[in-house]
Design an enzyme around this catalytic site. Structure first.
Site, short mmCIF file in Angstrom:
data_model
loop_
_atom_site.label_atom_id
_atom_site.label_comp_id
_atom_site.label_asym_id
_atom_site.label_seq_id
_atom_site.Cartn_x
_atom_site.Cartn_y
_atom_site.Cartn_z
N TRP A 321 0.83 -1.20 0.00
CA TRP A 321 0.00 0.00 0.00
C TRP A 321 0.87 1.26 0.00
O TRP A 321 0.59 2.23 -0.69
CB TRP A 321 -0.92 0.00 1.23
CG TRP A 321 -1.74 1.24 1.36
CD1 TRP A 321 -2.77 1.64 0.56
CD2 TRP A 321 -1.60 2.27 2.35
NE1 TRP A 321 -3.28 2.85 0.99
CE2 TRP A 321 -2.57 3.26 2.10
CE3 TRP A 321 -0.75 2.45 3.44
CZ2 TRP A 321 -2.72 4.40 2.87
CZ3 TRP A 321 -0.89 3.58 4.23
CH2 TRP A 321 -1.87 4.54 3.93
N HIS A 322 1.95 1.24 0.76
CA HIS A 322 2.85 2.38 0.79
C HIS A 322 3.69 2.48 -0.48
O HIS A 322 4.17 3.55 -0.84
CB HIS A 322 3.81 2.29 1.99
CG HIS A 322 3.16 2.55 3.31
ND1 HIS A 322 2.55 1.55 4.05
CD2 HIS A 322 3.02 3.69 4.03
CE1 HIS A 322 2.08 2.08 5.17
NE2 HIS A 322 2.35 3.37 5.18
N ALA A 323 3.87 1.35 -1.19
CA ALA A 323 4.82 1.31 -2.31
C ALA A 323 4.33 2.03 -3.55
O ALA A 323 5.13 2.39 -4.40
CB ALA A 323 5.13 -0.15 -2.67
#
Length: 485
Positions: A321-323
């Site tokens: 999700w952060h990537a």
């Protein structure tokens, strides 16, 4: 319009005053207009508000569809699937399209043009809220909201639209139906939270941000002392930045009598990685993953191997999700997620041993010295993982670690001749003040302490914060980190 700007403070003042002047039955209209204006003011492009409207309408009508399907499980699952697919699909396209094309080109040596999509601010957070609502209606954890305007306000409410907390509809929507009267205690606490959040953001986070940016932009060439300071500074930058945002969001909501969930509870005092993620850091996201991914996968009930697999899945997906966007499009966030998944394995696996030791040697169970050691150890585990959260590439991460390890023996000597500038010393002092504040707050809430003090003491505390913001604040310099996700 950022929280750390004078224009926001003026906007908030106008919204709050008119909120209490306007009759109760029309307040939702005023807040909806104010929230949409606040969102659009960030970017006057058509796409971000259009996506917000689409996500809201899809969730609203799918919720009603589930409600009117009665006991027809097939229709209920259909509306559940449509709502989740469209909303998560929007998130996947705008967050991962460029990332996916870049990885495909790298793997297959092709030159497929990237769509160059930008991530509309707040998309991840309001998508999570709309999906939560659809699933909760499907599970019968709440009734579908019949009022489109109030539901739209739940999704777009301006204090939480950019970076959360990821509020549940079942706790927020009932507050919109209540007739709220001005509450002096809530308003005082709201003012306190806003000042505290601004202090964390503009006095600490934005002060140390340039040093962090400089170190992480050239990790292969930065002096080892700079790298070490930069790593520690980033841990406090991201905490002060994100928890500061949440404090301001909760404070702004309290001024109007609304309660938003607590998102941070002094996380760097955690005594284990499990405690850090489950109870103290980004609580709204952690509880979202727990309730809508970890438990549906079987949680800890499906046997030991499956339990460990579920833990790793949750943290790897969190890394994914952060990537999509943020500090560059790369796999560093996956390493960060996997590292924290591994920490959970160790925490879960060693938990019976710690309990046995505590029962065998009661002196060690709540020993303050042991607790300090555990907190320091946990902090440094999290600190190590933050390296891969912040670096621009995997290579940069290993360059930083290599740079430190190769010159480890020289560090004491380098420290002796290091140029500790006044700006650095001020930053160290501010972080020290924050740590002391958190330790005091952990024992008993500073707000609860202030409430029992004379009015002069309370105002003195507030004035210290205000003058700190005026004298030491870096206003409007940087947006909030999690607005990028």
């Amino acid at each position: 319009m950022l929280f750390n700007s004078f224009s926001f403070l003026l906007f908030l003042g106008v919204v709050v005053v008119l909120f209490f002047i306007i009759p109760h039955k029309y307040r939702w209209i005023w807040l909806l207009i104010a929230s949409l204006y606040f969102y659009i003011s960030w970017s006057w492009k058509l796409l971000p508000p259009l996506l917000l409207v689409i996500s809201t309408l899809v969730a609203y009508f799918c919720g009603l569809g589930i409600k009117h399907a009665d006991e027809d499980q097939g229709r209920k699952k259909l509306f559940l699937g449509i709502g989740c697919l469209i909303n998560l699909g929007l998130l996947a396209v705008f967050k991962f399209a460029d990332f996916a094309v870049e990885q495909l080109n790298s793997a297959l040596n092709t030159s497929i043009p990237q769509p160059d999509l930008f991530l509309p601010v707040g998309l991840s957070f309001y998508i999570f809220m709309t999906v939560t609502y659809i699933v909760d209606v499907y599970r019968k954890d709440m009734e579908a909201e019949p009022h489109l305007g109030r539901f739209g306000l739940y999704v777009s409410y301006f204090p939480k639209i950019f970076a959360g907390p990821i509020e549940r509809a079942r706790t927020f929507l009932p507050q919109l139906r209540e007739k709220i009267h001005f509450d002096q205690e809530k308003a005082s606490m709201g003012f306190y939270l806003i000042l505290l959040g601004l202090f964390k953001k503009v006095v600490i986070a934005d002060r140390i941000a340039p040093f962090v940016d400089n170190v992480f932009s050239k990790p292969a060439y930065a002096p080892p002392i700079d790298i070490i300071i930069g790593i520690y500074f980033f841990a406090f930058q991201i905490y002060c930045d994100f928890s500061g945002y949440t404090d301001i969001a909760r404070g702004a909501a309290k001024l109007m009598g609304f309660e938003l969930m607590e998102n941070f509870r002094r996380p760097y005092l955690s005594k284990s990685p499990s405690e850090f993620w489950a109870k103290r850091w980004h609580i709204s996201l952690a509880s979202w993953f727990r309730d809508y991914l970890y438990i549906p996968l079987g949680g800890s009930r499906a046997g030991v191997p499956r339990h460990y697999a579920n833990l790793m899945i949750v943290f790897v997906i969190s890394g994914l999700w952060h990537a999509g966007l943020g500090y560059g499009v790369n796999w560093t966030f996956m390493i960060w997620g996997a590292l924290n998944g591994f920490y959970q394995w160790v925490s879960v696996g060693s938990s019976p041993l710690w309990k046995k030791i505590g029962n065998t040697v009661p002196f060690l169970k709540d020993n303050p010295v042991i607790n300090i050691i555990r907190s320091l150890f946990t902090f440094h585990l999290i600190l190590f993982s933050w390296i891969f959260f912040r670096v621009n590439s995997i290579e940069d991460g290993f360059n930083m670690l290599s740079n430190i390890s190769k010159r480890a023996k020289l560090i004491p000597r380098l420290l002796k001749f290091y140029n500790f500038t006044p700006e650095l010393l001020i930053s160290f002092a501010l972080i020290g003040i924050l740590i002391i504040f958190e330790i005091i707050d952990e024992r008993k809430s500073v707000w609860e302490r202030l409430k029992t003090k004379p009015l002069a003491v309370r105002w003195a505390f507030h004035y210290v914060l205000i003058f700190s913001l005026i004298i030491l604040g870096k206003w409007g310099v940087q947006q909030f980190i999690y607005m990028q996700f």
